[in-house]
Write a protein that holds these residues in place. Structure first.
Motif, PDB file in Angstrom:
ATOM      1  N   ASP A 121      77.781 -66.022  62.075  1.00  0.00           N
ATOM      2  CA  ASP A 121      77.061 -65.257  61.049  1.00  0.00           C
ATOM      3  C   ASP A 121      75.857 -66.035  60.536  1.00  0.00           C
ATOM      4  O   ASP A 121      74.766 -65.479  60.356  1.00  0.00           O
ATOM      5  CB  ASP A 121      77.996 -64.929  59.888  1.00  0.00           C
ATOM      6  N   ARG A 122      76.059 -67.313  60.328  1.00  0.00           N
ATOM      7  CA  ARG A 122      74.968 -68.161  59.831  1.00  0.00           C
ATOM      8  C   ARG A 122      73.835 -68.210  60.842  1.00  0.00           C
ATOM      9  O   ARG A 122      72.655 -68.119  60.477  1.00  0.00           O
ATOM     10  CB  ARG A 122      75.492 -69.567  59.541  1.00  0.00           C
ATOM     11  N   VAL A 148      71.745 -64.886  60.860  1.00  0.00           N
ATOM     12  CA  VAL A 148      70.855 -64.776  59.708  1.00  0.00           C
ATOM     13  C   VAL A 148      69.669 -65.721  59.851  1.00  0.00           C
ATOM     14  O   VAL A 148      68.509 -65.334  59.652  1.00  0.00           O
ATOM     15  CB  VAL A 148      71.626 -65.064  58.400  1.00  0.00           C
ATOM     16  N   GLU A 149      69.945 -66.979  60.208  1.00  0.00           N
ATOM     17  CA  GLU A 149      68.866 -67.954  60.346  1.00  0.00           C
ATOM     18  C   GLU A 149      67.905 -67.555  61.460  1.00  0.00           C
ATOM     19  O   GLU A 149      66.682 -67.749  61.342  1.00  0.00           O
ATOM     20  CB  GLU A 149      69.456 -69.337  60.613  1.00  0.00           C
ATOM     21  N   GLN A 160      65.715 -64.820  60.111  1.00  0.00           N
ATOM     22  CA  GLN A 160      64.810 -65.334  59.085  1.00  0.00           C
ATOM     23  C   GLN A 160      63.610 -66.057  59.682  1.00  0.00           C
ATOM     24  O   GLN A 160      62.600 -66.250  58.996  1.00  0.00           O
ATOM     25  CB  GLN A 160      65.571 -66.262  58.139  1.00  0.00           C
ATOM     26  N   LEU A 187      68.544 -57.771  58.219  1.00  0.00           N
ATOM     27  CA  LEU A 187      69.304 -58.750  57.428  1.00  0.00           C
ATOM     28  C   LEU A 187      70.259 -58.046  56.473  1.00  0.00           C
ATOM     29  O   LEU A 187      71.400 -58.488  56.277  1.00  0.00           O
ATOM     30  CB  LEU A 187      68.343 -59.651  56.656  1.00  0.00           C
ATOM     31  N   TYR A 188      69.810 -56.949  55.893  1.00  0.00           N
ATOM     32  CA  TYR A 188      70.696 -56.181  55.009  1.00  0.00           C
ATOM     33  C   TYR A 188      71.921 -55.696  55.780  1.00  0.00           C
ATOM     34  O   TYR A 188      73.062 -55.826  55.319  1.00  0.00           O
ATOM     35  CB  TYR A 188      69.958 -54.985  54.419  1.00  0.00           C
ATOM     36  N   LEU A 200      73.346 -56.930  58.447  1.00  0.00           N
ATOM     37  CA  LEU A 200      74.266 -58.031  58.737  1.00  0.00           C
ATOM     38  C   LEU A 200      75.032 -58.456  57.490  1.00  0.00           C
ATOM     39  O   LEU A 200      76.189 -58.893  57.576  1.00  0.00           O
ATOM     40  CB  LEU A 200      73.495 -59.222  59.309  1.00  0.00           C
ATOM     41  N   SER A 201      74.420 -58.311  56.315  1.00  0.00           N
ATOM     42  CA  SER A 201      75.075 -58.731  55.068  1.00  0.00           C
ATOM     43  C   SER A 201      76.252 -57.843  54.690  1.00  0.00           C
ATOM     44  O   SER A 201      77.074 -58.228  53.861  1.00  0.00           O
ATOM     45  CB  SER A 201      74.062 -58.738  53.911  1.00  0.00           C
TER      46      SER A 201
END
Length: 306
Positions: free
Chosen positions: A17-18, A21-22, A25, A37-38, A40-41
Motif C-alpha cells: 500500500d505504501r 501511494v508513493e 505521488q 489516490l483517493y 486507494l485510500s
C-alpha cells in the motif's frame, strides 16, 4: 536472479500500500492523480494482493515482491474504477466511488492512470525475466477481463445466456486477475504443481465461488433485493433458478451455495500442489469462502440475517 534476489523475509500488505501511494505521488499533481489516490485510500479486502505477495515470496526478492504485488493491485483497482463508471455505482467499500466524487470523466482518467502505473511498475522489477513475464501476463489477462466485462455490458437480459455461456462470461470477468496474482512468483523453469495450468484452474474455481457469493451479497442479507434493485444479466441468481420452480427463492439460494461449495472443493484439491507460502495463503482464502457460504446458508430460512 540478481544478487539481491534472495527470497523476501517478510514484506506485507502495508508495504505494498505504501509503495502504491508513493509511486502515484511521484506523478505530476492532477485531478486524475488525486482521484486515484483517493480510491486507494478507501482500502478494500486486498484478496488478490495477499495471493500475489505470497506467490512472489516463492522466488522474488523483497523489492520485487512488493513491486510485483503492487502492479497486480494497481491493475485490479483500475478495473474497479472503470466498472463503477459502467455500473453507475455511487458507493464502494462504504465510501463514495471515484465517479460519484469526481465525475465520470475524471474517474475514467484515474482508472487509466492506475492502469499505466501498473504496467510501469511491473516493468521496473529487478529480475528482468520476471518483469517481462509479468508484463505479458498482465496484458493477456487484462484482455480476458475486458472481454468478459464487455459481454455482460452488451447483454440486454439474463435470458441472453445459457448456463455454459454464463459460466464462461463469469469466469472471464472474475478469474483472470486472480490467476495473475497466483502466478506472480512462477519462474521460467517449470515447477511441478506451480505452473500456468494449475494457476488457471485454481483461479477459475476461486473466481466462480467468489463471484456467486458476491452476487448473493447484492441481495442485502435477504431475497428482497430481487425486487428492490435490478440484477445484472450475469447475476448468479438468474442462472441458478430451477426451471420447474423459478419462484422458489430458498431453492435458488441453495443451488447457488451448492455451486460455491463445488468450486471450493475443486480449488482445495488443486491448491495442494502449490509451494509454500502460496499454498497457505490460498488455503486461508478457501476457508474464508467456505465460512461465508456457511453464513449465507444460515440466512436462507425466512430470508433474514442470523
Amino acid at each position: 536472479m540478481q544478487e539481491s534476489g534472495r527470497v523476501a523475509d517478510s514484506p506485507n500488505i502495508a508495504d505494498v500500500d505504501r509503495y502504491m501511494v508513493e509511486r502515484l505521488q511521484q506523478e505530476t499533481p492532477t485531478p486524475a492523480r488525486d482521484a486515484a489516490l483517493y480510491h486507494l485510500s478507501t482500502g478494500g479486502q486486498r484478496m488478490r494482493a495477499h495471493l500475489a505477495l505470497a506467490s512472489a515470496r516463492v522466488s522474488l526478492n523483497e523489492h520485487d515482491s512488493i513491486q510485483a504485488t503492487a502492479a497486480c493491485e494497481l491493475l485490479h483497482n483500475a478495473s474497479l474504477i472503470h466498472d463503477d463508471i459502467s455500473d453507475r455505482d455511487l458507493f464502494r467499500r462504504g465510501c463514495q466511488t471515484v465517479r460519484a466524487r469526481y465525475g465520470d470523466n475524471i474517474a475514467l482518467c484515474a482508472g487509466d492512470l492506475l492502469l499505466t502505473t501498473a504496467f510501469a511498475t511491473a516493468a521496473g522489477l529487478q529480475d528482468r525475466d520476471h518483469a517481462m513475464r509479468l508484463t505479458a501476463d498482465m496484458a493477456t489477462l487484462s484482455n480476458r477481463v475486458i472481454g468478459g466485462q464487455s459481454i455482460e455490458l452488451a447483454a440486454v437480459d439474463h435470458s441472453d445466456f445459457n448456463r455454459r455461456q454464463y459460466l464462461a462470461a463469469t469466469r472471464g470477468k472474475t478469474a483472470p486477475f486472480i490467476e495473475l496474482a497466483l502466478g506472480v512468483g512462477r519462474s521460467a523453469a517449470r515447477q511441478k504443481g506451480f505452473d500456468g495450468t494449475t494457476c488457471h484452474q485454481l483461479a477459475e474455481a476461486i473466481g466462480l465461488a467468489y463471484q456467486i457469493l458476491d452476487d448473493l451479497d447484492d441481495l442485502g442479507g435477504s431475497h428482497e433485493g430481487i425486487e428492490h434493485q435490478p440484477l445484472h444479466a450475469l447475476h448468479a441468481w438468474w442462472h441458478h433458478q430451477s426451471i420447474a420452480r423459478p419462484d422458489d427463492r430458498s431453492l435458488t439460494h441453495r443451488r447457488c451455495l451448492t455451486h460455491v461449495r463445488a468450486a471450493v472443493n475443486r480449488a482445495q484439491t488443486c491448491h495442494r500442489k502449490l509451494p509454500m507460502p502460496l499454498r497457505a495463503a490460498v488455503g486461508t482464502l478457501l476457508r474464508q469462502l467456505q465460512e461465508k457460504a456457511d453464513r449465507s446458508a444460515r440466512r436462507i430460512d425466512g430470508g433474514l440475517p442470523q
